[in-house]
Structures are given as structure tokens and as C-alpha cells.
Design a protein around this motif. Structure first.
Motif, PDB file in Angstrom:
ATOM      1  N   UNK A  27       0.813  -1.210   0.000  1.00 48.77           N
ATOM      2  CA  UNK A  27       0.000   0.000   0.000  1.00 48.77           C
ATOM      3  C   UNK A  27       0.848   1.263   0.000  1.00 48.77           C
ATOM      4  N   UNK A  28       1.912   1.259   0.804  1.00 50.12           N
ATOM      5  CA  UNK A  28       2.796   2.420   0.861  1.00 50.12           C
ATOM      6  C   UNK A  28       3.517   2.619  -0.472  1.00 50.12           C
ATOM      7  N   UNK A  29       3.929   1.508  -1.095  1.00 54.29           N
ATOM      8  CA  UNK A  29       4.622   1.599  -2.384  1.00 54.29           C
ATOM      9  C   UNK A  29       3.713   2.175  -3.450  1.00 54.29           C
ATOM     10  N   UNK A  30       2.446   1.759  -3.424  1.00 57.59           N
ATOM     11  CA  UNK A  30       1.477   2.286  -4.389  1.00 57.59           C
ATOM     12  C   UNK A  30       1.296   3.796  -4.195  1.00 57.59           C
ATOM     13  N   UNK A  31       1.270   4.226  -2.949  1.00 57.92           N
ATOM     14  CA  UNK A  31       1.080   5.649  -2.662  1.00 57.92           C
ATOM     15  C   UNK A  31       2.291   6.476  -3.077  1.00 57.92           C
ATOM     16  N   UNK A  32       3.496   5.909  -2.897  1.00 55.11           N
ATOM     17  CA  UNK A  32       4.728   6.644  -3.180  1.00 55.11           C
ATOM     18  C   UNK A  32       5.245   6.438  -4.600  1.00 55.11           C
ATOM     19  N   UNK A  33       4.673   5.470  -5.323  1.00 53.78           N
ATOM     20  CA  UNK A  33       5.104   5.221  -6.694  1.00 53.78           C
ATOM     21  C   UNK A  33       6.436   4.523  -6.804  1.00 53.78           C
ATOM     22  N   UNK A  34       6.728   3.646  -5.828  1.00 55.37           N
ATOM     23  CA  UNK A  34       7.967   2.864  -5.855  1.00 55.37           C
ATOM     24  C   UNK A  34       7.617   1.396  -5.644  1.00 55.37           C
ATOM     25  N   UNK A  35       8.631   0.541  -5.564  1.00 55.61           N
ATOM     26  CA  UNK A  35       8.390  -0.884  -5.360  1.00 55.61           C
ATOM     27  C   UNK A  35       8.383  -1.224  -3.876  1.00 55.61           C
ATOM     28  N   UNK A  36       7.619  -2.245  -3.468  1.00 54.38           N
ATOM     29  CA  UNK A  36       7.624  -2.669  -2.069  1.00 54.38           C
ATOM     30  C   UNK A  36       9.009  -3.061  -1.580  1.00 54.38           C
ATOM     31  N   UNK A  37       9.793  -3.690  -2.445  1.00 56.84           N
ATOM     32  CA  UNK A  37      11.129  -4.125  -2.021  1.00 56.84           C
ATOM     33  C   UNK A  37      12.022  -2.928  -1.707  1.00 56.84           C
ATOM     34  N   UNK A  38      11.860  -1.845  -2.449  1.00 55.58           N
ATOM     35  CA  UNK A  38      12.658  -0.639  -2.180  1.00 55.58           C
ATOM     36  C   UNK A  38      12.323  -0.073  -0.810  1.00 55.58           C
ATOM     37  N   UNK A  39      11.038  -0.067  -0.469  1.00 61.71           N
ATOM     38  CA  UNK A  39      10.633   0.432   0.843  1.00 61.71           C
ATOM     39  C   UNK A  39      11.120  -0.489   1.950  1.00 61.71           C
ATOM     40  N   UNK A  40      11.057  -1.777   1.717  1.00 65.53           N
ATOM     41  CA  UNK A  40      11.524  -2.738   2.717  1.00 65.53           C
ATOM     42  C   UNK A  40      13.002  -2.528   3.024  1.00 65.53           C
TER      43      UNK A  40
END
Length: 307
Positions: A27-40
Motif C-alpha cells: 500500500x505504501x509503495x502504491x502511494x509513493x510510486x515505488x516498489x515494495x522491495x525498495x521500501x523494505x
């Protein structure tokens, strides 16, 4: 930790808050326009730098740790300060514009605030208004709420307070019901009446009455309970029993003769009475949209609460 490292961690602290708010990396990745793995990876780096586990990761959900909760509160404060800094240098500081989120108890929201919505938005076309019906405790900063209304004898500490009037509780029934069942002259007589209560908690059927040094706690009963003021009032006007309401809820019904107040010489103790408290977070630079809303409500509220 030196200043350079603190500055480097700022984006990751912001990411952490958004991940918690969204409840998942996806959900956060969708909001920020990045990949989930990058956020992790960013959260893992933040945990290493802080030497603390912030999130417990499972295949189904994220669980914030105790350390994470503390960091989250600090992140909320940091982002709120950043928001105020941006607003101070933007046109929002002088021109009412942008999003304003307001929370209030359900009945107050629908009866008192709702009639003001269209005139307010017509007057301020650049403001986007979001209303939230909330009866419980609220953390303004972490929940992104700009203004909260409370009906209380104890406003929240740590927030700016503007008193907008008073609300008292009233006990009432329909003329038809009172003709059939009689008018209670003392709180203990409610034990022989049908009463309509909220049914939200195990104790909200216990009504407390005070007069001078006399106190009575009455466990009322009835065949109908509902935690919606207008539905409860409809039950009363239909003759199903006696109910308790904030005075603004029954104002029109009283004028129209649909209900009559009873036990008026007794004071009812309970929630949703006392000051109409408008509260917001302390800020040196109040956005113009917030000032416009406070001024508008201050000017027009008396129309809806005046007896």
C-alpha cells in the motif's frame, strides 16, 4: 548521531510513517510510486541505524513493535512540523485553500455541522473539507485531523481550546407515552418504565442523577437500544420509551411538541455534555483554511445550538 546522518534518515522516517499508516509495504509503495522491495530496504536500513526493530514482518501483515510505536509518534511530529513549514511559505498562509479534516461526534456532526457544509464550501471554493464521525479519543497528529469537536466537561490537554457553547443532557418521552405510562417524578420511578439506551457498553443502561446532595444510579431497562441519536429519538417520538439526548438533538422535537422533558429538576451525568470544545494542535503559523473554518463556525454555530 551527527547532523548529516540525521538528515539522511529523514526520508526513511517519513517512509516508515507511511508504511504504518497504509498497513503494508504494498500500500505504501502504491502511494509513493515505488516498489515494495525498495521500501523494505529503506526500513531495514532505518532499523540498523536506530538499532531497533520497528516492524515485525509476517506473510499476512505488518505488526508495529513497541519501539516502532515510539518512533512513529516522533515521525508524526516531524512531518507535522514540515507541513507547517511548507504552509508558512505558501499561499495557503494567506489564502484559504487546501484540505481541512474535521472530526466530531456523530450526532453533532449530522445535526450541527452538516447544515454549515454547503455554505462554507460555497464561500471558500479552494478548500476541500473532510468530515469524520468520531465519538472516541482522537490523536490529531497521527490521524491527520486538523480540528476536533468534543462535547465534554474535560477538554483534552495539550491542544488549543476554543469554547463554542454549552450542551446539556435531557430526558424526554412522547406525550402519548407519558399519557399511557405516567410521568416519572423521581429517578427511581424509571425502574417501572421502558427506557431507550445506547447499548454500546455493558453499563450505558445505568443512568446517573444528581440533585443537591442526592445521587441515584438507575439501571434502566427497555426493549429497544440503539447507538444512533436520530434513530433513538424516532423511537421516543413513536412512544417506545424514555430516552436521554444532548439538548440540540431534541430542540426541534420539543418545539413541535413531539417530546416532553421529564425529571427536569435533576442533573444527568454522562458523556456528550458540557462545553462544545473546538480543539486543534498548537501552531505558530495557522493555515488560512483553518482560520477561515474556525471563524465561520464561531459566527454561525449559535444558530444551531441556541434554545
Amino acid at each position: 548521531m551527527d547532523t548529516n546522518k540525521l538528515i539522511a534518515l529523514m526520508p526513511e522516517l517519513a517512509v516508515f510513517k507511511i508504511v504504518v499508516d497504509e498497513g503494508s509495504f504494498t500500500g505504501a509503495a502504491r502511494k509513493l510510486g515505488v516498489t515494495p522491495s525498495a521500501l523494505s530496504k529503506q526500513i531495514s536500513h532505518l532499523e540498523r541505524e536506530l538499532s531497533a526493530k520497528l516492524l515485525e514482518r509476517t506473510t499476512r501483515k505488518l505488526v508495529i513493535t513497541e519501539s516502532g510505536k515510539g518512533i512513529y509518534e516522533q515521525c508524526s511530529t516531524i512531518l507535522e512540523a514540515a507541513k507547517q513549514a511548507v504552509e508558512y511559505t505558501s499561499s495557503e498562509h494567506t489564502t484559504p485553500s487546501g484540505t481541512l479534516t474535521v472530526a466530531a461526534p456523530k450526532a453533532f456532526l449530522s445535526i450541527i455541522l452538516q447544515p454549515m457544509v454547503t455554505p462554507f464550501l460555497t464561500k471558500y471554493p479552494d478548500i476541500e473539507l473532510k468530515l469524520k464521525a468520531r465519538d472516541g479519543e482522537i490523536d490529531l497528529i497521527s490521524e491527520g485531523i486538523d480540528v476536533v469537536f468534543r462535547l465534554t466537561e474535560k477538554p483534552s490537554e495539550g491542544l488549543v481550546l476554543k469554547q463554542m457553547g454549552k450542551v446539556s443532557l435531557s430526558l424526554c418521552a412522547s406525550p402519548d407515552y407519558l399519557e399511557r405510562r405516567g410521568i416519572p417524578e423521581h429517578p427511581t420511578e424509571l425502574l417501572n418504565h421502558d427506557c431507550i439506551y445506547l447499548g454500546e457498553t455493558a453499563t450505558d443502561h445505568i443512568w446517573d442523577f444528581v440533585k443537591d446532595d442526592e445521587f441515584h444510579s438507575i439501571p434502566v431497562k427497555g426493549r429497544y437500544a440503539v447507538n444512533h441519536s436520530q434513530m433513538r429519538l424516532k423511537g421516543v417520538t413513536d412512544g417506545l420509551g424514555i430516552g436521554i439526548f444532548p439538548d440540540f438533538v431534541i430542540k426541534n422535537a420539543l418545539k413541535e411538541g413531539k417530546v416532553k422533558q421529564v425529571l427536569t429538576d435533576w442533573t444527568l451525568k454522562g458523556n456528550y455534555q458540557g462545553d462544545i470544545a473546538l480543539q486543534f494542535a498548537q501552531t505558530k503559523f495557522m493555515p488560512a483554511r483553518l482560520r477561515a473554518f474556525i471563524d465561520y463556525v464561531s459566527e454561525h454555530l449559535y444558530q444551531y445550538t441556541a434554545h
